[in-house]
Design a protein around this motif. Structure first.
Motif, PDB file in Angstrom:
ATOM      1  N   CYS A 385       0.797  -1.159   0.000  1.00  0.00           N
ATOM      2  CA  CYS A 385       0.011  -0.193  -0.017  1.00  0.00           C
ATOM      3  C   CYS A 385       0.717   1.327  -0.134  1.00  0.00           C
ATOM      4  N   ARG A 386       2.185   1.127   0.756  1.00  0.00           N
ATOM      5  CA  ARG A 386       2.776   2.450   0.732  1.00  0.00           C
ATOM      6  C   ARG A 386       3.456   2.736  -0.791  1.00  0.00           C
ATOM      7  N   LEU A 387       3.828   1.631  -1.341  1.00  0.00           N
ATOM      8  CA  LEU A 387       4.350   1.819  -2.579  1.00  0.00           C
ATOM      9  C   LEU A 387       3.059   2.196  -3.620  1.00  0.00           C
ATOM     10  N   ASP A 436      11.980  -6.715   0.354  1.00  0.00           N
ATOM     11  CA  ASP A 436      13.186  -5.828   0.013  1.00  0.00           C
ATOM     12  C   ASP A 436      12.715  -5.426  -1.461  1.00  0.00           C
ATOM     13  N   GLU A 437      12.326  -6.156  -2.208  1.00  0.00           N
ATOM     14  CA  GLU A 437      11.920  -5.700  -3.734  1.00  0.00           C
ATOM     15  C   GLU A 437      10.958  -4.670  -3.431  1.00  0.00           C
ATOM     16  N   LEU A 438       9.987  -4.640  -2.721  1.00  0.00           N
ATOM     17  CA  LEU A 438       9.012  -3.651  -2.606  1.00  0.00           C
ATOM     18  C   LEU A 438       9.850  -2.490  -2.119  1.00  0.00           C
ATOM     19  N   ALA A 439      10.463  -2.586  -1.087  1.00  0.00           N
ATOM     20  CA  ALA A 439      11.156  -1.349  -0.368  1.00  0.00           C
ATOM     21  C   ALA A 439      12.077  -0.806  -1.448  1.00  0.00           C
ATOM     22  N   ARG A 473      10.906   1.227   8.246  1.00  0.00           N
ATOM     23  CA  ARG A 473      10.479   2.804   8.540  1.00  0.00           C
ATOM     24  C   ARG A 473      11.625   3.464   9.175  1.00  0.00           C
ATOM     25  N   LEU A 474      12.833   3.006   9.007  1.00  0.00           N
ATOM     26  CA  LEU A 474      14.075   3.788   9.310  1.00  0.00           C
ATOM     27  C   LEU A 474      14.459   4.950   8.329  1.00  0.00           C
ATOM     28  N   GLU A 475      14.081   4.778   7.178  1.00  0.00           N
ATOM     29  CA  GLU A 475      14.433   5.636   6.166  1.00  0.00           C
ATOM     30  C   GLU A 475      13.634   5.802   5.014  1.00  0.00           C
ATOM     31  N   GLY A 476      13.768   6.683   4.120  1.00  0.00           N
ATOM     32  CA  GLY A 476      12.633   6.896   3.040  1.00  0.00           C
ATOM     33  C   GLY A 476      11.487   7.580   3.467  1.00  0.00           C
ATOM     34  N   PRO A 477      10.400   7.427   2.414  1.00  0.00           N
ATOM     35  CA  PRO A 477       9.405   8.292   2.750  1.00  0.00           C
ATOM     36  C   PRO A 477       8.539   7.535   3.900  1.00  0.00           C
ATOM     37  N   VAL A 478       7.809   8.453   4.468  1.00  0.00           N
ATOM     38  CA  VAL A 478       7.136   8.392   5.628  1.00  0.00           C
ATOM     39  C   VAL A 478       7.755   7.411   6.837  1.00  0.00           C
ATOM     40  N   LYS A 479       9.205   7.961   7.076  1.00  0.00           N
ATOM     41  CA  LYS A 479       9.663   6.994   7.949  1.00  0.00           C
ATOM     42  C   LYS A 479       9.277   7.478   9.430  1.00  0.00           C
ATOM     43  N   TRP A 480       9.507   6.602  10.087  1.00  0.00           N
ATOM     44  CA  TRP A 480       8.929   6.717  11.591  1.00  0.00           C
ATOM     45  C   TRP A 480      10.128   6.967  12.686  1.00  0.00           C
ATOM     46  N   SER A 481       9.871   7.959  13.596  1.00  0.00           N
ATOM     47  CA  SER A 481      10.866   8.280  14.404  1.00  0.00           C
ATOM     48  C   SER A 481      10.968   7.249  15.578  1.00  0.00           C
ATOM     49  N   GLY A 482       9.971   6.466  15.670  1.00  0.00           N
ATOM     50  CA  GLY A 482      10.085   5.385  16.716  1.00  0.00           C
ATOM     51  C   GLY A 482      10.638   4.106  16.334  1.00  0.00           C
ATOM     52  N   ALA A 483      10.998   4.002  14.919  1.00  0.00           N
ATOM     53  CA  ALA A 483      11.382   2.661  14.413  1.00  0.00           C
ATOM     54  C   ALA A 483      12.557   2.157  15.093  1.00  0.00           C
ATOM     55  N   ARG A 484      13.669   2.941  15.193  1.00  0.00           N
ATOM     56  CA  ARG A 484      15.131   2.489  16.093  1.00  0.00           C
ATOM     57  C   ARG A 484      14.830   2.000  17.247  1.00  0.00           C
ATOM     58  N   ASP A 485      13.771   2.581  18.266  1.00  0.00           N
ATOM     59  CA  ASP A 485      13.899   2.317  19.665  1.00  0.00           C
ATOM     60  C   ASP A 485      12.933   0.710  19.519  1.00  0.00           C
TER      61      ASP A 485
END
Length: 534
Positions: A385-387, A436-439, A473-485
């Motif tokens: 859906c993101r893609l 990974d293909e989609l990402a 969600r670590l990088e790219g469009p609409v990344k999320w700041s909470g992904a690392r944690d």
């Protein structure tokens, strides 16, 4: 702003709404029932074309692997969730992201057709019918089809079945075991539905016979050290080893050895002729126990039925059969879509990345969730859906038609090479490689090389640890700041629900990172030795 129609408010449809909102698109979700959840919305009612889990169904993937990538499942929820928790998680997701106002319940989609000027506008004419039987046709700029592949029950016609005087139902219609007490039951099919139904019925029926054409390799949910099996084995490390280091023959031998350590599949009459990785696995924690107790007897394929019994292909017969349950899978399709756009034949669908029709002038329709992963479907649907939302928006350009067809044919060839021929194996994907293909197309695949230099701890977790959806969600469009944690704390959330009794002492934590490094070195050396001995 572009208006997007979303068909279905199940696991795929809900995240489709959010992904459209994230990209500034205007979603309208049509749900033909009165509630969300799709397959995971348990009801006692049987509805044609509407799949539903059994009352007792527990999901086969662990919560950290199955969650949406920017909304972790609460730590107090079980490691493996009963369907009531899955439905509750969906409701929390809707509430948190304020998605409910975009859903039109009790609204059935009758048809989806290209607008007359489709080649220039890319628009679609969608006809719907609401609860009052009122029909409306409206134009949309794009469509996300989120109806999944568990809709129409596949009901094969066995010789003599029409003459059988007992009850015959599809697993689609099986809800709970109460009315089967003291019955003699034949379950046909050893997929996840067949295995679950056979195990549950074996607790109340006088005898259950589990009929299978090929047999199956059976996985359990709990892996090494009590961790979920997907958390233990769905890692970038093992994916790298499987695709680049360990020979296929060695991988197969190792997998057989591990599965047979739990129980000898041949001794239990379950072992198939095909390799471990040549068929979608059956996940069942209790099946070998029920076979060992005699309450389930594994049988060969069906030869024919009589008025009161069944004959199997090995010549054995069972009489006084009361119930037959057809756990024979589903036939997927999209009858509401114009066949000139998408035409499914014998469960075979020709879509780029299992999503986009390759011949359209405008890529404004996308099928979501029509894949069968060895892993969780929900994060795949979310990434699809993101893609798709970025393709609709114009931020991502798909390859040429020729390139898309080449990708489709390559995947068909790979499937023929790996899997046994079956209607079940037309939409198989490997979880991490497909994600990974989609990402890569979407621009959100984590760059572990750069990460290793900037954040070594995180890079090590991403490569050696379980590949959870937060990585996308670590990088790219609409990344999320909470992904690392979320990645650094995912194991704590996994185990938290088990802490129901204070032990009075500190439990020792295993050195997971050291174990992964040791396994990596061990497998590399083993592979080198294997090649030297050839």
């Amino acid at each position: 702003m572009k208006e997007v129609a979303i068909i279905g408010a199940g696991a795929s449809g809900l995240t489709a709404i959010k992904c459209c909102l994230d990209e500034g698109l205007v979603p309208t979700c049509f749900e033909r029932t009165g509630d969300i959840g799709g397959l995971w919305n348990y009801t006692d009612d049987v509805k044609d074309g509407q799949a539903c889990v059994m009352k007792s169904t527990v999901i086969n993937t662990s919560k950290e692997v199955m969650c949406y990538s920017d909304f972790p499942i609460p730590e107090e929820f079980p490691m493996y969730m009963h369907n009531k928790y899955v439905k509750q998680y969906f409701q929390m997701y809707i509430t948190h992201f304020k998605l409910d106002k975009y859903i039109q319940f009790n609204t059935e989609v009758l048809s989806i057709k290209p607008a007359k000027d489709f080649n220039t506008s890319g628009q679609w004419l969608i006809s719907t019918r609401d609860k009052s039987k009122k029909e409306i046709t409206k134009t949309f700029d794009a469509v996300l089809v989120c109806t999944g592949h568990h809709a129409s029950a596949n009901k094969p016609d066995f010789p003599g079945l029409s003459e059988f005087k007992g009850s015959v139902i599809h697993s689609h219609d099986y809800k709970r075991p109460g009315k089967y007490e003291d019955k003699r039951v034949v379950v046909i099919g050893i997929g996840n539905s067949g295995g679950d139904a056979a195990v549950e019925l074996s607790n109340v029926a006088s005898q259950v016979f589990l009929s299978t054409r090929r047999g199956s390799w059976v996985l359990n949910r709990i892996g090494p050290n009590g961790l979920p099996i997907d958390m233990a084995f769905a890692s970038r490390l093992l994916t790298f080893l499987r695709t680049n280091v360990i020979p296929v023959g060695m991988m197969e031998s190792m997998a057989r050895s591990q599965l047979n350590k739990r129980f000898d599949h041949a001794a239990y009459s379950l072992q198939p002729k095909h390799d471990v990785f040549a068929q979608h696995p059956t996940v069942n924690d209790s099946l070998p126990n029920r076979i060992a107790s005699g309450s389930i007897k594994v049988k060969t394929d069906i030869k024919c039925f009589t008025a009161t019994g069944v004959e199997f292909t090995d010549g054995t017969k069972e009489e006084n059969i009361d119930v037959v349950i057809l756990a024979t899978g589903y036939i997927f399709g999209f009858p509401f879509i114009d066949k000139s756009v998408i035409d499914v034949q014998d469960n075979r669908i020709e879509l780029f990345k299992y999503m986009f029709p390759p011949n359209l002038k405008k890529p404004t329709i996308c099928v979501v969730g029509c894949v069968q992963p060895i892993g969780s479907l929900m994060p795949i649907s979310e990434l699809q859906c993101r893609l798709a939302a970025r393709v609709f928006k114009g931020d991502v350009t798909l390859p040429s038609s020729d390139e898309m067809w080449a990708d489709i044919r390559q995947k068909e060839e790979e499937m023929r090479h790996v899997y046994v021929k079956s209607k079940r194996h037309t939409i198989q994907v490997h979880w991490i490689p497909y994600m990974d293909e989609l990402a890569t197309l979407n621009g959100c695949k984590p760059n572990l090389g750069v990460m290793l230099l900037k954040d070594t701890k995180l890079a090590m977790k991403c490569f050696f640890g379980p590949c959870t959806p937060y990585q996308y969600r670590l990088e790219g469009p609409v990344k999320w700041s909470g992904a690392r944690d979320a990645i650094l704390t995912q194991m704590d959330r996994t185990l938290n629900s088990l802490k129901t009794r204070p032990l009075g002492f500190e439990s020792k934590k295993s050195g997971g990172g050291k174990l992964y490094v040791f396994l990596f070195i061990f497998f590399v050396l083993l592979a080198i030795l294997y090649k030297l001995l050839l």
